[in-house]
Design a protein around this motif. Structure first.
Motif, PDB file in Angstrom:
ATOM      1  N   ARG A   1     127.565 -19.143  97.068  1.00  0.00           N
ATOM      2  CA  ARG A   1     126.377 -18.517  97.661  1.00  0.00           C
ATOM      3  C   ARG A   1     126.523 -16.994  97.754  1.00  0.00           C
ATOM      4  NH1 ARG A   1     125.784 -22.529 102.697  1.00  0.00           N
ATOM      5  NH2 ARG A   1     128.027 -22.651 102.294  1.00  0.00           N
TER       6      ARG A   1
ATOM      7  N   HIS B   1     125.425 -23.124  92.491  1.00  0.00           N
ATOM      8  CA  HIS B   1     124.328 -22.565  93.293  1.00  0.00           C
ATOM      9  C   HIS B   1     123.385 -21.725  92.418  1.00  0.00           C
ATOM     10  CE1 HIS B   1     122.149 -20.939  96.600  1.00  0.00           C
ATOM     11  NE2 HIS B   1     122.537 -19.710  96.322  1.00  0.00           N
TER      12      HIS B   1
ATOM     13  N   ASP C   1     112.848 -24.079  98.983  1.00  0.00           N
ATOM     14  CA  ASP C   1     112.641 -22.622  98.990  1.00  0.00           C
ATOM     15  C   ASP C   1     112.295 -22.160  97.575  1.00  0.00           C
ATOM     16  OD1 ASP C   1     115.107 -22.460  97.615  1.00  0.00           O
ATOM     17  OD2 ASP C   1     116.203 -22.281  99.496  1.00  0.00           O
TER      18      ASP C   1
ATOM     19  N   ASP D   1     117.784 -29.991  96.429  1.00  0.00           N
ATOM     20  CA  ASP D   1     118.487 -28.713  96.639  1.00  0.00           C
ATOM     21  C   ASP D   1     119.931 -28.882  96.179  1.00  0.00           C
ATOM     22  OD1 ASP D   1     118.775 -26.085  97.397  1.00  0.00           O
ATOM     23  OD2 ASP D   1     118.205 -26.379  99.485  1.00  0.00           O
ATOM     24  N   ASP D   2     120.649 -27.753  96.089  1.00  0.00           N
ATOM     25  CA  ASP D   2     122.055 -27.834  95.679  1.00  0.00           C
ATOM     26  C   ASP D   2     122.973 -28.059  96.873  1.00  0.00           C
ATOM     27  OD1 ASP D   2     121.416 -25.239  96.563  1.00  0.00           O
ATOM     28  OD2 ASP D   2     123.090 -24.345  95.483  1.00  0.00           O
ATOM     29  N   ILE D   3     122.659 -27.429  98.002  1.00  0.00           N
ATOM     30  CA  ILE D   3     123.574 -27.462  99.151  1.00  0.00           C
ATOM     31  C   ILE D   3     122.809 -27.809 100.414  1.00  0.00           C
ATOM     32  CG2 ILE D   3     125.023 -26.002 100.660  1.00  0.00           C
ATOM     33  CD1 ILE D   3     125.652 -24.285  98.183  1.00  0.00           C
TER      34      ILE D   3
ATOM     35  N   ASP E   1     123.885 -27.358 104.245  1.00  0.00           N
ATOM     36  CA  ASP E   1     124.987 -26.844 105.068  1.00  0.00           C
ATOM     37  C   ASP E   1     124.662 -27.123 106.540  1.00  0.00           C
ATOM     38  OD1 ASP E   1     127.051 -25.493 106.233  1.00  0.00           O
ATOM     39  OD2 ASP E   1     126.821 -23.647 105.106  1.00  0.00           O
ATOM     40  N   SER E   2     123.935 -26.230 107.194  1.00  0.00           N
ATOM     41  CA  SER E   2     123.545 -26.497 108.583  1.00  0.00           C
ATOM     42  C   SER E   2     122.433 -27.541 108.658  1.00  0.00           C
ATOM     43  CB  SER E   2     123.053 -25.202 109.238  1.00  0.00           C
ATOM     44  OG  SER E   2     121.831 -24.804 108.645  1.00  0.00           O
ATOM     45  N   GLY E   3     121.739 -27.747 107.565  1.00  0.00           N
ATOM     46  CA  GLY E   3     120.613 -28.691 107.542  1.00  0.00           C
ATOM     47  C   GLY E   3     119.306 -28.047 107.968  1.00  0.00           C
ATOM     48  N   GLY E   4     119.357 -26.769 108.348  1.00  0.00           N
ATOM     49  CA  GLY E   4     118.157 -26.070 108.834  1.00  0.00           C
ATOM     50  C   GLY E   4     117.056 -26.016 107.779  1.00  0.00           C
ATOM     51  N   THR E   5     117.418 -25.556 106.579  1.00  0.00           N
ATOM     52  CA  THR E   5     116.427 -25.423 105.499  1.00  0.00           C
ATOM     53  C   THR E   5     115.731 -26.763 105.261  1.00  0.00           C
ATOM     54  OG1 THR E   5     117.891 -23.799 104.458  1.00  0.00           O
ATOM     55  CG2 THR E   5     116.184 -24.766 103.050  1.00  0.00           C
TER      56      THR E   5
HETATM   57  C1  R5P Z   1     120.272 -21.705  99.577  1.00  0.00           C
HETATM   58  O1  R5P Z   1     119.806 -20.956  98.742  1.00  0.00           O
HETATM   59  C2  R5P Z   1     120.785 -23.061  99.235  1.00  0.00           C
HETATM   60  O2  R5P Z   1     120.201 -23.540  98.059  1.00  0.00           O
HETATM   61  C3  R5P Z   1     120.550 -24.036 100.384  1.00  0.00           C
HETATM   62  O3  R5P Z   1     119.138 -24.168 100.576  1.00  0.00           O
HETATM   63  C4  R5P Z   1     121.188 -23.550 101.657  1.00  0.00           C
HETATM   64  O4  R5P Z   1     122.543 -23.249 101.435  1.00  0.00           O
HETATM   65  C5  R5P Z   1     121.081 -24.619 102.733  1.00  0.00           C
HETATM   66  O5  R5P Z   1     121.661 -24.136 103.891  1.00  0.00           O
HETATM   67  P1  R5P Z   1     121.337 -24.756 105.312  1.00  0.00           P
HETATM   68  O6  R5P Z   1     121.503 -26.232 105.215  1.00  0.00           O
HETATM   69  O7  R5P Z   1     122.370 -24.107 106.226  1.00  0.00           O
HETATM   70  O8  R5P Z   1     119.932 -24.357 105.679  1.00  0.00           O
END
Ligand code: R5P
Length: 325
Positions: free
Chosen positions: A108, A142, A182, A231-233, A235-239
């Motif tokens: 990232r 990413h 996003d 999505d690829d990742i 992480d916190s799950g917020g997005t």
């Molecule tokens: C961001 O550009 C990545 O594609 C993921 O959307 C992001 O890393 C997700 O992060 P989180 O789960 O913390 O919102």
């Protein structure tokens, strides 16, 4: 034990060795089972001050070696372990070394978000190259451009075929919309949408004025549809959870998510469990914790066969991209 990879497709003989780091033993064992060849004997030990020491306990001279290691949490330890394994193999006269990094940590950080900030993904690419690998294999980077941070061949595999199979088995094709959470993920969403013959939608986060809270706009028609967030990742799950909420508010009937790398830090599991997501499907690119396995709306798909197949094809000098047509 070496593996004679002479195949029905006529590739020449290739001796393969699989060497596993400690970041994700279950995935390494699943790849080893898929290829019907054992993991090379070796040991990773710690000095009293936690320095890492590696010993490869089999001859690897002249071998085509695949080092299996995700640079997931704890990212710095797992990265250092990968570098030291590569160094040990190089000094043991391996013929060719491929770093198989299913989850590429630091990806990232692929650009300077502001003045006086690093591009850590490039630094990590330099470190892996300098350690002595000949090739890199990874999954759902990413940003595809990170391949350009390496001046050696880099194969970026896609979990999409594994996800496509699961989506079609569970949901068929009717009333589906593939959604990018996003604007950065539109290319990925479009690729999956093409596979399952569905339209796409995009969640667009906007802050209309400074100081005002962010608003999630949905671009595309999701009313009465079943949404597949990709999505690829996570992480916190917020997005993910915010996107799911916005889709339901816009009339979606249910929201499922398919995300390759389940980083799932901090309160992510609780956030997902308490969210309106029907399910989150991740892969085993990062070893799922007991808590992840116990979460009612999280499922894990294995990418071991995909990686195993890519290893075989690489060893035979066959096309890897044709895995994704
Ligand atoms: C961001 O550009 C990545 O594609 C993921 O959307 C992001 O890393 C997700 O992060 P989180 O789960 O913390 O919102």
């Amino acid at each position: 034990m070496s593996f004679d990879a002479r195949g029905s497709s006529g590739g020449g003989p290739a001796k393969i060795k699989l060497v596993a780091g400690n970041s994700n033993r279950p995935l390494a064992e699943a790849i080893s089972a898929h290829l019907k060849m054992p993991l090379t004997k070796g040991q990773v030990r710690r000095f009293a001050d936690m320095e890492i020491f590696v010993e490869i306990q089999e001859n690897v001279r002249g071998e085509d070696v695949y080092v299996l290691q995700s640079t997931s949490f704890p990212a710095n330890d797992n990265l250092m372990e990968l570098l030291i394994i590569i160094d040990a193999l190089k000094r043991a006269s391996a013929r060719r070394i491929t770093a198989v990094v299913p989850y590429f940590g630091y990806a990232r950080q692929d650009r300077k978000p502001g003045p006086r900030t690093p591009i850590s993904a490039k630094l990590v690419a330099n470190l892996i190259t300098t350690a002595g690998v000949d090739r890199v294999m990874t999954v759902d980077l990413h940003a595809g451009q990170i391949q350009g941070f390496f001046d050696i061949p880099t194969d970026n595999l896609f979990a999409a075929p594994v996800m496509t199979r699961d989506i079609l088995e569970r949901y068929g094709k009717s009333d589906l919309v593939v959604v990018s959470p996003d604007v950065g993920g539109v290319v990925r969403a479009r690729a999956l949408a093409k596979r399952i013959e569905a339209p796409i939608a995009i969640c667009d986060k906007r802050r209309e004025k400074p100081g005002e809270s962010e608003v999630m706009n949905v671009i595309g028609d999701v009313a009465g549809k079943r949404c597949i967030l990709i999505d690829d990742i996570v992480d916190s799950g917020g997005t993910l959870c915010n996107a799911a909420e916005a889709l339901l508010k816009n009339g979606a009937t249910e929201v499922m998510a398919y995300i390759t790398h389940g980083v799932l830090s901090g309160g992510a599991i609780a956030r997902i469990q308490n969210s309106s997501l029907k399910s989150l499907v991740i892969t085993d690119s990062i070893e799922p914790t007991a808590a992840v396995k116990a979460t009612r709306n999280i499922r894990v798909l294995s990418i071991a066969p995909l990686i195993g197949e890519a290893i075989i094809r690489t060893s035979r000098e066959e096309s890897v991209s044709s895995l994704f047509y």
